[in-house]
Scaffold this motif. Structure first.
Motif, PDB file in Angstrom:
ATOM      1  N   ASN A  38       0.820  -1.209   0.000  1.00 23.69           N
ATOM      2  CA  ASN A  38       0.000   0.000   0.000  1.00 23.69           C
ATOM      3  C   ASN A  38       0.856   1.262   0.000  1.00 23.69           C
ATOM      4  O   ASN A  38       0.822   2.059   0.943  1.00 23.69           O
ATOM      5  CB  ASN A  38      -0.941  -0.007   1.211  1.00 23.69           C
ATOM      6  N   PRO A  39       1.651   1.490  -1.042  1.00 21.24           N
ATOM      7  CA  PRO A  39       2.530   2.660  -1.062  1.00 21.24           C
ATOM      8  C   PRO A  39       1.718   3.948  -1.080  1.00 21.24           C
ATOM      9  O   PRO A  39       0.615   3.994  -1.629  1.00 21.24           O
ATOM     10  CB  PRO A  39       3.313   2.485  -2.367  1.00 21.24           C
ATOM     11  N   PRO A  40       2.225   5.015  -0.469  1.00 16.44           N
ATOM     12  CA  PRO A  40       1.483   6.285  -0.417  1.00 16.44           C
ATOM     13  C   PRO A  40       1.363   6.912  -1.790  1.00 16.44           C
ATOM     14  O   PRO A  40       2.266   6.797  -2.627  1.00 16.44           O
ATOM     15  CB  PRO A  40       2.335   7.155   0.512  1.00 16.44           C
ATOM     16  N   LEU A  41       0.253   7.588  -2.032  1.00 19.27           N
ATOM     17  CA  LEU A  41       0.007   8.269  -3.298  1.00 19.27           C
ATOM     18  C   LEU A  41       0.179   9.779  -3.183  1.00 19.27           C
ATOM     19  O   LEU A  41      -0.051  10.497  -4.150  1.00 19.27           O
ATOM     20  CB  LEU A  41      -1.410   7.963  -3.799  1.00 19.27           C
ATOM     21  N   ARG A  42       0.578  10.248  -2.017  1.00 23.04           N
ATOM     22  CA  ARG A  42       0.800  11.683  -1.835  1.00 23.04           C
ATOM     23  C   ARG A  42       2.061  11.894  -1.022  1.00 23.04           C
ATOM     24  O   ARG A  42       2.487  11.016  -0.258  1.00 23.04           O
ATOM     25  CB  ARG A  42      -0.400  12.328  -1.134  1.00 23.04           C
ATOM     26  N   ALA A  43       2.673  13.062  -1.202  1.00 25.29           N
ATOM     27  CA  ALA A  43       3.858  13.412  -0.442  1.00 25.29           C
ATOM     28  C   ALA A  43       3.484  13.750   0.994  1.00 25.29           C
ATOM     29  O   ALA A  43       2.319  13.969   1.320  1.00 25.29           O
ATOM     30  CB  ALA A  43       4.569  14.601  -1.097  1.00 25.29           C
ATOM     31  N   ASP A  45       3.984  16.385   2.633  1.00 26.24           N
ATOM     32  CA  ASP A  45       3.474  17.743   2.828  1.00 26.24           C
ATOM     33  C   ASP A  45       2.114  17.967   2.176  1.00 26.24           C
ATOM     34  O   ASP A  45       1.584  19.069   2.197  1.00 26.24           O
ATOM     35  CB  ASP A  45       4.465  18.765   2.273  1.00 26.24           C
ATOM     36  N   GLU A  46       1.533  16.908   1.572  1.00 30.12           N
ATOM     37  CA  GLU A  46       0.209  17.009   0.967  1.00 30.12           C
ATOM     38  C   GLU A  46      -0.822  16.451   1.935  1.00 30.12           C
ATOM     39  O   GLU A  46      -0.864  15.255   2.194  1.00 30.12           O
ATOM     40  CB  GLU A  46       0.148  16.245  -0.358  1.00 30.12           C
ATOM     41  N   ALA A  47      -1.636  17.326   2.458  1.00 34.28           N
ATOM     42  CA  ALA A  47      -2.643  16.902   3.431  1.00 34.28           C
ATOM     43  C   ALA A  47      -3.726  16.080   2.742  1.00 34.28           C
ATOM     44  O   ALA A  47      -4.139  16.402   1.622  1.00 34.28           O
ATOM     45  CB  ALA A  47      -3.265  18.124   4.101  1.00 34.28           C
ATOM     46  N   PRO A  48      -4.204  15.010   3.370  1.00 38.42           N
ATOM     47  CA  PRO A  48      -5.298  14.239   2.767  1.00 38.42           C
ATOM     48  C   PRO A  48      -6.554  15.085   2.623  1.00 38.42           C
ATOM     49  O   PRO A  48      -6.909  15.849   3.522  1.00 38.42           O
ATOM     50  CB  PRO A  48      -5.506  13.084   3.750  1.00 38.42           C
ATOM     51  N   ALA A  49      -7.201  14.968   1.482  1.00 34.39           N
ATOM     52  CA  ALA A  49      -8.385  15.775   1.201  1.00 34.39           C
ATOM     53  C   ALA A  49      -9.645  15.021   1.616  1.00 34.39           C
ATOM     54  O   ALA A  49      -9.733  13.794   1.499  1.00 34.39           O
ATOM     55  CB  ALA A  49      -8.451  16.120  -0.285  1.00 34.39           C
ATOM     56  N   ALA A  50     -10.608  15.772   2.086  1.00 31.95           N
ATOM     57  CA  ALA A  50     -11.905  15.183   2.429  1.00 31.95           C
ATOM     58  C   ALA A  50     -12.677  14.863   1.155  1.00 31.95           C
ATOM     59  O   ALA A  50     -12.408  15.452   0.096  1.00 31.95           O
ATOM     60  CB  ALA A  50     -12.698  16.163   3.288  1.00 31.95           C
ATOM     61  N   PRO A  51     -13.614  13.899   1.207  1.00 34.12           N
ATOM     62  CA  PRO A  51     -14.395  13.571   0.008  1.00 34.12           C
ATOM     63  C   PRO A  51     -15.053  14.784  -0.628  1.00 34.12           C
ATOM     64  O   PRO A  51     -15.174  14.867  -1.850  1.00 34.12           O
ATOM     65  CB  PRO A  51     -15.424  12.569   0.533  1.00 34.12           C
ATOM     66  N   ASP A  53     -13.830  17.674  -0.837  1.00 36.46           N
ATOM     67  CA  ASP A  53     -12.823  18.489  -1.507  1.00 36.46           C
ATOM     68  C   ASP A  53     -12.304  17.854  -2.785  1.00 36.46           C
ATOM     69  O   ASP A  53     -11.425  18.407  -3.434  1.00 36.46           O
ATOM     70  CB  ASP A  53     -11.639  18.745  -0.561  1.00 36.46           C
ATOM     71  N   ARG A  54     -12.807  16.694  -3.115  1.00 37.39           N
ATOM     72  CA  ARG A  54     -12.337  15.993  -4.314  1.00 37.39           C
ATOM     73  C   ARG A  54     -12.692  16.816  -5.553  1.00 37.39           C
ATOM     74  O   ARG A  54     -13.864  17.142  -5.780  1.00 37.39           O
ATOM     75  CB  ARG A  54     -12.990  14.616  -4.401  1.00 37.39           C
ATOM     76  N   PRO A  55     -11.707  17.160  -6.383  1.00 37.46           N
ATOM     77  CA  PRO A  55     -11.996  17.986  -7.560  1.00 37.46           C
ATOM     78  C   PRO A  55     -12.786  17.199  -8.604  1.00 37.46           C
ATOM     79  O   PRO A  55     -12.697  15.971  -8.690  1.00 37.46           O
ATOM     80  CB  PRO A  55     -10.609  18.353  -8.078  1.00 37.46           C
ATOM     81  N   ARG A  56     -13.558  17.928  -9.368  1.00 34.71           N
ATOM     82  CA  ARG A  56     -14.298  17.288 -10.453  1.00 34.71           C
ATOM     83  C   ARG A  56     -13.326  16.797 -11.513  1.00 34.71           C
ATOM     84  O   ARG A  56     -12.265  17.370 -11.722  1.00 34.71           O
ATOM     85  CB  ARG A  56     -15.291  18.281 -11.055  1.00 34.71           C
ATOM     86  N   PRO A 176      -4.155  16.032  -8.745  1.00 32.15           N
ATOM     87  CA  PRO A 176      -4.172  16.373  -7.321  1.00 32.15           C
ATOM     88  C   PRO A 176      -4.075  15.101  -6.471  1.00 32.15           C
ATOM     89  O   PRO A 176      -4.434  14.008  -6.907  1.00 32.15           O
ATOM     90  CB  PRO A 176      -5.520  17.064  -7.136  1.00 32.15           C
ATOM     91  N   ALA A 177      -3.579  15.248  -5.253  1.00 32.65           N
ATOM     92  CA  ALA A 177      -3.369  14.084  -4.391  1.00 32.65           C
ATOM     93  C   ALA A 177      -4.644  13.288  -4.169  1.00 32.65           C
ATOM     94  O   ALA A 177      -4.609  12.056  -4.076  1.00 32.65           O
ATOM     95  CB  ALA A 177      -2.787  14.535  -3.050  1.00 32.65           C
ATOM     96  N   SER A 178      -5.791  13.963  -4.092  1.00 33.99           N
ATOM     97  CA  SER A 178      -7.046  13.274  -3.784  1.00 33.99           C
ATOM     98  C   SER A 178      -7.538  12.386  -4.914  1.00 33.99           C
ATOM     99  O   SER A 178      -8.394  11.528  -4.697  1.00 33.99           O
ATOM    100  CB  SER A 178      -8.125  14.297  -3.424  1.00 33.99           C
ATOM    101  N   VAL A 179      -7.035  12.581  -6.135  1.00 33.23           N
ATOM    102  CA  VAL A 179      -7.474  11.760  -7.277  1.00 33.23           C
ATOM    103  C   VAL A 179      -6.299  11.044  -7.928  1.00 33.23           C
ATOM    104  O   VAL A 179      -6.429  10.523  -9.032  1.00 33.23           O
ATOM    105  CB  VAL A 179      -8.205  12.628  -8.334  1.00 33.23           C
ATOM    106  N   ARG A 180      -5.165  11.001  -7.248  1.00 27.13           N
ATOM    107  CA  ARG A 180      -3.973  10.416  -7.859  1.00 27.13           C
ATOM    108  C   ARG A 180      -4.136   8.922  -8.101  1.00 27.13           C
ATOM    109  O   ARG A 180      -3.595   8.380  -9.056  1.00 27.13           O
ATOM    110  CB  ARG A 180      -2.757  10.697  -6.981  1.00 27.13           C
ATOM    111  N   GLY A 181      -4.887   8.250  -7.249  1.00 26.28           N
ATOM    112  CA  GLY A 181      -5.134   6.831  -7.485  1.00 26.28           C
ATOM    113  C   GLY A 181      -5.916   6.606  -8.766  1.00 26.28           C
ATOM    114  O   GLY A 181      -5.600   5.704  -9.546  1.00 26.28           O
TER     115      GLY A 181
END
Length: 254
Positions: A38-43, A45-51, A53-56, A176-181
């Motif tokens: 389960n490797p991380p998908l964000r650095a 310094d990138e705070a996890p985004a709430a659902p 805040d997920r960009p369109r 963006p980190a929230s949609v990187r997966g």
């Protein structure tokens, strides 16, 4: 890079059905390993985004991301087509037993290219790397024995790992980190589509015009994908290009 020579060696010693099951098992084991690690998908310094805040999707799946997906598709056609054309050339020359050596040389050159690329002070444009990869793949059709294929493989191999690395880097920069997966999933789908279509496209060219036609088709596919990627990238706003000059190139950023 080590997969093709290992599979070729196994195919020469074992029944094809056993090799096919082994390859499938290796893919499943690799996927399970990634799931467990389960490797991380964000650095950090990138705070996890709430659902909420997920960009369109249309906010990040724009021309530049589509350009990366197109180039990922083209890159795998080049790489998969090259493997097929190498085997066809050696079969025509009666030197199939040297296939593992040729692909191993290609892989070693790719590793060296990846290390050299990683040492550069700034990344090169993705479309440029893919275009050069396609360009140096075409002359490999002039090789008619395993020695010259090794020489040609050194030139193309030096650009293989840098191209794949640049593609992955571009996806991580653009998403963006929230949609990187989701973005990496799209990249994986583009790579898989290139692998799936590369064999029939290049195989048809080999059946029609011989191994040289296979190399030419694979190289031209890479050039076409690089051109499309460059054209799509130019549709992005100037301010976006300046924020990420590595993807387009310093001249466009200026």
């Amino acid at each position: 890079m080590v997969g093709p020579p290992i599979v070729i060696l196994c195919a020469a010693q074992l029944p094809s059905g056993v090799v096919a099951w082994g390859v499938g098992a290796a893919i499943v084991a690799g996927g399970a390993g990634i799931a467990l690690l389960n490797p991380p998908l964000r650095a950090e310094d990138e705070a996890p985004a709430a659902p909420a805040d997920r960009p369109r999707r249309r906010e990040w799946l724009g021309p530049r991301m589509i350009a990366v997906l197109v180039m990922a598709f083209g890159a795998t056609i080049v790489l998969n087509g090259t493997d097929l054309a190498i085997v066809a050339t050696l079969k025509e020359a009666g030197q199939v037993s040297w296939a593992a050596v040729v692909v191993a040389v290609y892989g070693a050159a790719s590793i060296a290219g990846g290390l050299l690329y990683g040492a550069l002070p700034r990344p090169l444009p993705t479309w440029l790397l893919l275009g050069l990869l396609g360009l140096v793949t075409i002359p490999a059709g002039l090789a008619h024995d395993w020695r010259w294929l090794c020489v040609a493989g050194c030139g193309a191999g030096l650009l293989a790992a840098p191209t794949l690395s640049a593609l992955s880097d571009a996806v991580s920069r653009l998403a963006p980190a929230s949609v990187r997966g989701e973005a990496t999933g799209l990249q994986s789908s583009a790579l898989g589509a290139g692998f799936a279509l590369g064999v029939p496209i290049v195989g048809g060219a080999i059946d029609t015009s011989g191994p040289a036609g296979g190399f030419a088709t694979a190289g031209l596919a890479g050039l076409a994908a690089a051109l499309m990627g460059w054209l799509l990238s130019r549709r992005s706003p100037i301010r976006t290009l300046r924020s990420d000059p590595s993807f387009i190139g310093a001249s466009d950023a200026r």
